[in-house]
Each structure stands twice: as structure tokens, then as C-alpha cells.
Design a protein around this motif. Structure first.
Motif, PDB file in Angstrom:
ATOM      1  N   SER A   4       0.846  -1.191   0.000  1.00 34.88           N
ATOM      2  CA  SER A   4       0.000   0.000   0.000  1.00 34.88           C
ATOM      3  C   SER A   4       0.881   1.240   0.000  1.00 34.88           C
ATOM      4  O   SER A   4       1.973   1.245   0.566  1.00 34.88           O
ATOM      5  CB  SER A   4      -0.922   0.011   1.223  1.00 34.88           C
ATOM      6  N   TYR A   5       0.407   2.263  -0.661  1.00 39.33           N
ATOM      7  CA  TYR A   5       1.127   3.526  -0.725  1.00 39.33           C
ATOM      8  C   TYR A   5       0.335   4.555   0.044  1.00 39.33           C
ATOM      9  O   TYR A   5      -0.846   4.725  -0.184  1.00 39.33           O
ATOM     10  CB  TYR A   5       1.292   3.975  -2.178  1.00 39.33           C
ATOM     11  N   SER A   6       1.016   5.241   0.936  1.00 39.65           N
ATOM     12  CA  SER A   6       0.330   6.227   1.771  1.00 39.65           C
ATOM     13  C   SER A   6       0.431   7.629   1.198  1.00 39.65           C
ATOM     14  O   SER A   6       0.016   8.570   1.837  1.00 39.65           O
ATOM     15  CB  SER A   6       0.938   6.199   3.179  1.00 39.65           C
ATOM     16  N   HIS A   7       0.989   7.762   0.008  1.00 41.60           N
ATOM     17  CA  HIS A   7       1.148   9.089  -0.575  1.00 41.60           C
ATOM     18  C   HIS A   7       1.122   8.978  -2.090  1.00 41.60           C
ATOM     19  O   HIS A   7       1.203   7.911  -2.655  1.00 41.60           O
ATOM     20  CB  HIS A   7       2.447   9.738  -0.101  1.00 41.60           C
ATOM     21  N   GLU A   8       1.030  10.117  -2.725  1.00 41.59           N
ATOM     22  CA  GLU A   8       1.061  10.167  -4.185  1.00 41.59           C
ATOM     23  C   GLU A   8       2.440   9.734  -4.672  1.00 41.59           C
ATOM     24  O   GLU A   8       3.433   9.972  -4.001  1.00 41.59           O
ATOM     25  CB  GLU A   8       0.768  11.591  -4.656  1.00 41.59           C
ATOM     26  N   PRO A   9       2.511   9.126  -5.844  1.00 39.89           N
ATOM     27  CA  PRO A   9       3.818   8.689  -6.329  1.00 39.89           C
ATOM     28  C   PRO A   9       4.747   9.836  -6.715  1.00 39.89           C
ATOM     29  O   PRO A   9       5.959   9.688  -6.677  1.00 39.89           O
ATOM     30  CB  PRO A   9       3.484   7.826  -7.541  1.00 39.89           C
ATOM     31  N   PHE A  10       4.195  10.984  -7.089  1.00 43.47           N
ATOM     32  CA  PHE A  10       5.029  12.117  -7.483  1.00 43.47           C
ATOM     33  C   PHE A  10       4.807  13.277  -6.525  1.00 43.47           C
ATOM     34  O   PHE A  10       3.709  13.507  -6.052  1.00 43.47           O
ATOM     35  CB  PHE A  10       4.709  12.572  -8.913  1.00 43.47           C
ATOM     36  N   THR A  11       5.864  14.003  -6.265  1.00 47.25           N
ATOM     37  CA  THR A  11       5.801  15.156  -5.367  1.00 47.25           C
ATOM     38  C   THR A  11       5.199  16.347  -6.099  1.00 47.25           C
ATOM     39  O   THR A  11       5.558  16.631  -7.236  1.00 47.25           O
ATOM     40  CB  THR A  11       7.217  15.508  -4.877  1.00 47.25           C
ATOM     41  N   ASN A  12       4.293  17.034  -5.427  1.00 45.90           N
ATOM     42  CA  ASN A  12       3.698  18.246  -5.977  1.00 45.90           C
ATOM     43  C   ASN A  12       4.548  19.440  -5.533  1.00 45.90           C
ATOM     44  O   ASN A  12       4.388  19.961  -4.430  1.00 45.90           O
ATOM     45  CB  ASN A  12       2.252  18.404  -5.499  1.00 45.90           C
ATOM     46  N   PHE A  13       5.449  19.868  -6.407  1.00 50.76           N
ATOM     47  CA  PHE A  13       6.363  20.943  -6.055  1.00 50.76           C
ATOM     48  C   PHE A  13       5.704  22.314  -6.083  1.00 50.76           C
ATOM     49  O   PHE A  13       6.348  23.323  -5.791  1.00 50.76           O
ATOM     50  CB  PHE A  13       7.597  20.914  -6.961  1.00 50.76           C
ATOM     51  N   LYS A  14       4.414  22.370  -6.408  1.00 55.54           N
ATOM     52  CA  LYS A  14       3.679  23.635  -6.302  1.00 55.54           C
ATOM     53  C   LYS A  14       3.378  23.949  -4.840  1.00 55.54           C
ATOM     54  O   LYS A  14       3.100  25.094  -4.501  1.00 55.54           O
ATOM     55  CB  LYS A  14       2.387  23.574  -7.122  1.00 55.54           C
ATOM     56  N   GLU A  15       3.441  22.915  -3.989  1.00 59.56           N
ATOM     57  CA  GLU A  15       3.197  23.106  -2.556  1.00 59.56           C
ATOM     58  C   GLU A  15       4.474  23.593  -1.881  1.00 59.56           C
ATOM     59  O   GLU A  15       5.538  22.981  -2.030  1.00 59.56           O
ATOM     60  CB  GLU A  15       2.748  21.790  -1.910  1.00 59.56           C
ATOM     61  N   GLU A  16       4.346  24.690  -1.157  1.00 63.04           N
ATOM     62  CA  GLU A  16       5.519  25.273  -0.488  1.00 63.04           C
ATOM     63  C   GLU A  16       6.170  24.283   0.477  1.00 63.04           C
ATOM     64  O   GLU A  16       7.397  24.219   0.586  1.00 63.04           O
ATOM     65  CB  GLU A  16       5.114  26.550   0.253  1.00 63.04           C
ATOM     66  N   LYS A  17       5.358  23.492   1.148  1.00 62.66           N
ATOM     67  CA  LYS A  17       5.882  22.498   2.095  1.00 62.66           C
ATOM     68  C   LYS A  17       6.812  21.514   1.376  1.00 62.66           C
ATOM     69  O   LYS A  17       7.868  21.147   1.900  1.00 62.66           O
ATOM     70  CB  LYS A  17       4.711  21.745   2.748  1.00 62.66           C
ATOM     71  N   GLN A  18       6.420  21.096   0.167  1.00 60.62           N
ATOM     72  CA  GLN A  18       7.239  20.151  -0.589  1.00 60.62           C
ATOM     73  C   GLN A  18       8.525  20.822  -1.092  1.00 60.62           C
ATOM     74  O   GLN A  18       9.593  20.213  -1.088  1.00 60.62           O
ATOM     75  CB  GLN A  18       6.449  19.554  -1.756  1.00 60.62           C
ATOM     76  N   GLN A  19       8.413  22.064  -1.527  1.00 60.67           N
ATOM     77  CA  GLN A  19       9.600  22.808  -1.972  1.00 60.67           C
ATOM     78  C   GLN A  19      10.599  22.939  -0.824  1.00 60.67           C
ATOM     79  O   GLN A  19      11.801  22.717  -0.999  1.00 60.67           O
ATOM     80  CB  GLN A  19       9.207  24.198  -2.461  1.00 60.67           C
ATOM     81  N   THR A  20      10.089  23.287   0.350  1.00 59.68           N
ATOM     82  CA  THR A  20      10.940  23.461   1.529  1.00 59.68           C
ATOM     83  C   THR A  20      11.597  22.139   1.917  1.00 59.68           C
ATOM     84  O   THR A  20      12.796  22.090   2.220  1.00 59.68           O
ATOM     85  CB  THR A  20      10.113  24.016   2.706  1.00 59.68           C
ATOM     86  N   SER A  21      10.820  21.071   1.890  1.00 53.79           N
ATOM     87  CA  SER A  21      11.336  19.755   2.244  1.00 53.79           C
ATOM     88  C   SER A  21      12.426  19.303   1.271  1.00 53.79           C
ATOM     89  O   SER A  21      13.472  18.791   1.676  1.00 53.79           O
ATOM     90  CB  SER A  21      10.181  18.743   2.261  1.00 53.79           C
ATOM     91  N   PHE A  22      12.183  19.528  -0.017  1.00 49.71           N
ATOM     92  CA  PHE A  22      13.167  19.125  -1.017  1.00 49.71           C
ATOM     93  C   PHE A  22      14.427  19.972  -0.891  1.00 49.71           C
ATOM     94  O   PHE A  22      15.550  19.445  -0.974  1.00 49.71           O
ATOM     95  CB  PHE A  22      12.589  19.232  -2.431  1.00 49.71           C
ATOM     96  N   GLN A  23      14.273  21.262  -0.676  1.00 55.06           N
ATOM     97  CA  GLN A  23      15.435  22.138  -0.521  1.00 55.06           C
ATOM     98  C   GLN A  23      16.266  21.723   0.683  1.00 55.06           C
ATOM     99  O   GLN A  23      17.498  21.756   0.640  1.00 55.06           O
ATOM    100  CB  GLN A  23      15.011  23.604  -0.392  1.00 55.06           C
TER     101      GLN A  23
END
Length: 134
Positions: A4-23
Motif C-alpha cells: 500500500s502507498y500512503s502518498h502520491e507517487p510524485f511530489t507536488n512541487f507547487k506546494e511550499e511544504k514540498q519545496q521546503t522539504s526538497f530544498q
């Protein structure tokens, strides 16, 4: 065993939280650049005089790291060690082998941004392509 996957397979880099996490992952990876990695053959670390240096193709001044280069004899030694290890591995129950792979996949999922950050650095990939590859 169902996966089971608990998240989307691709990161949504439009979300600031994801941008911050990736940075943050990129910043962490930046602290690890330039290290040297020996060969590992049959659990033994092997250093050689010849090295392969990995350079960031998007920034030729940035050394990602280096690794000892195997010659023909070391490559043969590694192949023989792998064949020997396979003799034990192939006797493991399929469920055990599958569980090892599931655990490895879980580690990669948890460290997804870290793996993707290395692709950004070593292959010069944009964030979204590195994310898709991971």
C-alpha cells in the motif's frame, strides 16, 4: 503480501511544504559532497590508486564524489563474491526475499527527497525529473 502507498507517487512541487522539504534534502546532500567511496567486495573495503570522479553536469566546478576504480582482477573478485552470495540467497524462501525488497522500498520512500537530491546533483536533473526517477 499487498503493498500500500500512503502518498502520491510524485511530489507536488507547487506546494511550499514540498519545496521546503526538497530544498532541505538538497542542503543536506550538499554537506556530503566531495567524499571518496572505496569499492566494497565481499564486505571488504578496497582502495585503488585509480579513481572515478563524479562531477555535477550542471555545475562543472562541483565534485559530487569519487570512487575507487576496479581493474579486471577486482571485477572478477567481485563477480565471484556475488556468485557465492547468490548460492545462499537463492535458498531463502521467496517470502523472505520479497520482504527484503519491501523493506528496501520503504527506506527509499522515506528518503525519497534525499535520493532525488543526489540525482539533481549527479545527473543535473530538474527536481520533478529526479522525483519521477526515484
Amino acid at each position: 503480501m499487498a503493498v500500500s502507498y500512503s502518498h502520491e507517487p510524485f511530489t507536488n512541487f507547487k506546494e511550499e511544504k514540498q519545496q521546503t522539504s526538497f530544498q532541505k534534502s538538497l542542503d543536506d546532500v550538499n554537506t556530503q559532497l566531495g567524499q571518496h567511496y572505496p569499492l566494497v567486495i565481499n564486505g571488504e573495503r578496497v582502495e585503488t590508486d585509480e579513481k572515478i570522479v563524479s562531477i555535477n553536469p550542471a555545475n562543472k566546478e562541483e565534485v559530487i564524489g569519487s570512487v575507487s576504480m576496479a581493474d579486471k582482477d577486482l571485477a572478477e573478485k567481485a563477480m565471484q563474491a556475488a556468485l557465492q552470495a547468490f548460492e545462499t540467497w537463492k535458498k531463502q524462501k521467496p517470502e523472505h526475499r520479497a520482504n527484503v525488497l519491501f523493506k528496501a522500498a520503504a527506506i527509499i520512500r522515506r528518503r525519497k527527497h534525499e535520493f532525488s537530491s543526489y540525482l539533481v546533483k549527479e545527473a543535473g536533473k530538474p527536481w520533478n525529473e529526479a522525483d519521477a526517477d526515484t
